[in-house]
Scaffold this active site. Structure first.
Site, short mmCIF file in Angstrom:
data_model
loop_
_atom_site.label_atom_id
_atom_site.label_comp_id
_atom_site.label_asym_id
_atom_site.label_seq_id
_atom_site.Cartn_x
_atom_site.Cartn_y
_atom_site.Cartn_z
N ASP A 89 17.79 -18.70 -6.43
CA ASP A 89 19.04 -18.36 -6.58
C ASP A 89 19.38 -18.36 -8.09
OD1 ASP A 89 18.36 -20.95 -7.57
OD2 ASP A 89 19.86 -22.06 -6.13
N ASP A 264 19.78 -20.05 4.03
CA ASP A 264 19.33 -21.10 3.40
C ASP A 264 19.78 -22.42 3.35
OD1 ASP A 264 19.74 -22.08 0.56
OD2 ASP A 264 20.68 -20.19 0.76
#
EC number: 2.4.2.29
Length: 379
Positions: A89, A264
């Site tokens: 991320d 996720d």
């Protein structure tokens, strides 16, 4: 990275992501390795649960151990000894989570290092540079995760800035000569018109995949489902779709039914450490006294190391004694549960039986299947 669409069932998609480091079958769930480790697990143990791709955290790995330490080893794969693909991320969500500790400006975000309090600045360009050094197979653009609730005007300003940051992320990614994948992130809170503008702008810039961000931040489930039903059909069909930070097993089923390919969440690992275990019929809270003398396997339908070798009573004992082994065995099970769920979803799509699977999934929990929107149901 290459995406192959293998088959569909309604809006649901069965596909695969092809990397130099390996193939990821989709729909896929990515265990979260915030600091370069899935808590308590070796990479081999994570792989044995069926995981094919991990998520790493740019923000935390940048602050500790830092880019230079990472580069001494090569990249994040070498550092943590995970041979498969890694998605990182961008740090946007972590900055969002800092609350009053951060100031968002056009150039980037100023904040205090949560480790030592020193002033830090993170920008789209810096995020791309960090992820380049991490060797991320999938790089996420730097964006602002719009909080919930947010009124339309705030959500519009936030989305527009994220679009400008997306352009800067793309430019710096290309300048670095990064040959891996770059994903855009669709923002716009719970407002469909803003999601439309965000997606249109991202497609014009051009990305290898598209994530739906700014969900699972406190909004009602109905709003999450509505936004997914609205956005997913408009995402280019030849690109993977990623629902960030989600979620519960039910959220995975509902995301897949609406066309999501990737997920996720810290839930399976965090809940495992707190004795909250996912099983075929729902949830087992293993520290409860009812399991003290329970000699049965945690989940008779599960093939994980924990379920093949230990009883609920033993897991209860470990939890009550705060033994590290308890957290590890619980984590192995929860991760395997999630991977078994994804494998079952993939098979159901291949066989054209996803709605039958959903009915069985919810039926075992004494619940009914949440309705799809009109367009999704018609497809």
């Amino acid at each position: 990275m290459k995406y192959e669409l293998v088959s569909t069932d309604g809006r649901a998609r069965r596909g695969r992501l092809i990397f130099e480091r390996g193939v990821v079958e989709t729909p896929a769930f990515m265990p979260v390795g915030t600091y370069g480790t899935v808590k308590g697990m070796t990479p081999e143990e994570v792989a044995q649960t069926g995981a094919q791709i991990l998520l790493g955290n740019t923000f935390h790995l940048w602050l500790r151990p830092g880019q230079e330490i990472m580069k001494l080893h090569g990249d994040l794969h070498d550092f943590m000894q995970w041979p498969g693909p890694i998605l990182t991320d961008s740090g946007g969500f972590q900055v969002f989570s800092l609350g009053a500790m951060r100031k968002i400006k056009e150039e980037g975000v100023y904040f205090r290092n949560p480790i030592n309090g020193s002033p830090v600045f993170l920008s789209p360009e810096k995020s791309m540079e960090i992820q380049y050094d991490l060797g991320s197979d999938i790089v996420m653009i730097f964006d602002e995760c719009t909080p919930y609730p947010a009124d339309w005007d705030y959500a519009k300003r936030s989305m527009e800035m994220s679009l400008r940051w997306a352009k800067r992320s793309r430019q710096r990614f290309d300048e670095l000569g990064n040959q891996n994948a770059l994903f855009g992130i669709i923002q716009g809170s719970v407002y469909e018109d803003l999601r439309d503008v965000s997606l249109k702008g991202l497609v014009e810039i051009g990305f290898d995949g598209y994530a739906v961000g700014g969900l699972a931040v406190g909004e009602p489930k109905e709003d999450m489902h509505r936004i997914l039903e609205h956005v997913c059909p408009m995402i280019p069909q030849d690109k993977p779709r990623y629902l960030m930070g989600v979620g519960k097993p039910e959220d995975l089923v509902e995301g897949v039914r609406r066309g999501i390919d990737m997920f996720d969440c810290v839930m399976p690992t965090r809940n495992a450490r707190n004795g909250h275990l996912f099983v075929t019929g729902g949830v087992v809270k293993i520290r409860n006294a009812q399991y003290k003398e329970d000699t049965t396997a945690l989940d008779p339908e599960c093939d994980c190391y924990t379920c093949r070798n230990y009883s609920r009573a033993y897991l209860h004992h470990l939890d009550r004694c705060n033994e590290i082994l308890g957290a590890r065995l619980n984590t192995i099970h929860n991760l395997r549960y999630y991977q078994r769920l994804m494998a079952a979803l993939r098979q159901a799509i291949e066989e054209g039986k996803l709605e039958r699977f959903a009915a069985d999934f919810y039926g075992r929990r004494g619940r009914t299947v949440p309705p799809l929107g009109a367009a999704d149901a018609a497809s």
